[in-house]
Write a protein that holds these residues in place. Structure first.
Motif, short mmCIF file in Angstrom:
data_model
loop_
_atom_site.label_atom_id
_atom_site.label_comp_id
_atom_site.label_asym_id
_atom_site.label_seq_id
_atom_site.Cartn_x
_atom_site.Cartn_y
_atom_site.Cartn_z
N GLY A 203 -26.08 9.55 -40.05
CA GLY A 203 -26.59 9.37 -38.88
C GLY A 203 -26.98 10.87 -38.19
O GLY A 203 -28.02 11.02 -37.67
N LYS B 60 -29.76 12.56 -40.01
CA LYS B 60 -31.15 11.97 -39.72
C LYS B 60 -31.44 12.52 -38.30
O LYS B 60 -32.67 12.76 -37.81
CB LYS B 60 -31.02 10.30 -39.51
CG LYS B 60 -30.94 9.81 -40.85
CD LYS B 60 -30.94 8.29 -40.76
CE LYS B 60 -30.79 7.65 -42.32
NZ LYS B 60 -30.89 6.07 -41.99
N GLU C 232 -26.49 4.04 -37.10
CA GLU C 232 -26.26 4.22 -38.56
C GLU C 232 -24.63 3.33 -38.81
O GLU C 232 -24.74 2.60 -39.96
CB GLU C 232 -26.06 5.76 -39.10
CG GLU C 232 -26.20 5.78 -40.63
CD GLU C 232 -27.53 5.29 -40.90
OE1 GLU C 232 -27.60 5.15 -42.21
OE2 GLU C 232 -28.56 5.69 -40.26
N TYR D 271 -24.19 -0.04 -41.16
CA TYR D 271 -23.36 -0.12 -42.16
C TYR D 271 -22.52 -1.47 -41.94
O TYR D 271 -21.93 -2.15 -43.05
CB TYR D 271 -22.52 1.14 -42.17
CG TYR D 271 -21.18 1.00 -43.21
CD1 TYR D 271 -21.35 1.06 -44.47
CD2 TYR D 271 -19.99 1.00 -42.45
CE1 TYR D 271 -20.29 0.98 -45.37
CE2 TYR D 271 -18.89 0.61 -43.24
CZ TYR D 271 -19.10 0.90 -44.81
OH TYR D 271 -17.86 0.93 -45.51
#
Length: 255
Positions: free
Chosen positions: A73, A76, A100, A104
């Motif tokens: 994350g 990103k 993120e 998951y």
């Protein structure tokens, strides 16, 4: 586990902390293709990832796994952050890291939810939000089902499917003495009653008038006779009987 110093081979006690100006400098260099600047940004924000995963430690997940997902994350965030906006990098990165991690946890949940049911749930949430804005109140399950043109049971199941499970050992109250956990609040009636029927019953009762609700409450929850109820609310016993019968018939039809 929660006091662990080393995560994924990284000594958390030695994590760097970058100033905001240093972050912006490295972000600009990263936009220009500087790989060393990008790596420095990642290493300089690992403490941010660590602070985010602390929110998920009570779920019993492996911290190494959460840390690695959080780093995805973070990367990103670095790749998508708009340096032209007057926003702190951490303000943008934290929601990205949380998102993120939540993806998951959702995708690795032991309770597998079908794609169609998940889609129904998201559509129901959108309809619910729209109806709340239009009606300025919480919409009923029936109203949501009507908008989607599907059975109300399907709406209930879909919405329940995306609610995160709660641990039976999660504390719900503590005043310094014995702690009350979720498991202490779970009853065991040893019956086969369908919980969907209970939801339908509650929905049906919601459509009764205030007087009908009060009569049913006095009759069936407080155990009063029709004569006692008539004295309590100031109407005749015949009226109590008529209102009670009518309310019960409407409930039966609805469920």
């Amino acid at each position: 586990m929660y006091n662990k110093v080393e995560i994924c081979g990284v000594n958390t006690a030695n994590l760097k902390v970058l100033s905001e100006s240093e972050k912006m400098r490295l972000l600009k260099l990263t936009r220009e293709g500087d790989k060393q600047a990008r790596e420095a940004l990642v290493n300089g924000n690992l403490r941010l990832v660590l602070s985010v995963i602390q929110r998920f430690t009570q779920r019993g997940e492996n911290l190494d796994d959460l840390f690695q997902v959080g780093c995805i994350g973070l990367i990103k965030s670095i790749d998508n952050f708009d340096i032209s906006q007057n926003v702190r990098f951490s303000t943008y990165a934290v929601p990205m890291i949380i998102g993120e991690i939540r993806r998951y946890l959702r995708d690795n949940n032991s309770i597998r939810i079908s794609r169609s049911m998940r889609d129904t749930a998201y559509k129901a949430m959108q309809v619910k939000e729209r109806l709340m804005n239009d009606k300025q109140r919480e919409p009923t399950i029936e109203e949501i089902a009507r908008e989607l043109d599907i059975p109300k049971e399907e709406v209930v199941l879909a919405l329940e499917s995306i609610v995160e499970p709660v641990s039976l050992y999660e504390p719900v109250y503590s005043d310094g003495g014995d702690t009350i956990y979720v498991m202490d609040q779970v009853g065991d009636h040893n019956d086969d009653k369908n919980w969907l029927d209970e939801i339908a019953l509650k929905e049906a009762i919601r459509h009764l008038s205030d007087r009908e609700k009060r009569i049913l409450n006095l009759r069936f929850f407080k155990g009063m006779t029709q004569i006692e109820v008539s004295a309590e609310i100031g109407i005749s016993q015949a009226q109590v009987s008529r209102l009670e019968k009518g309310a019960l018939e409407r409930i039966k039809k609805q469920i």
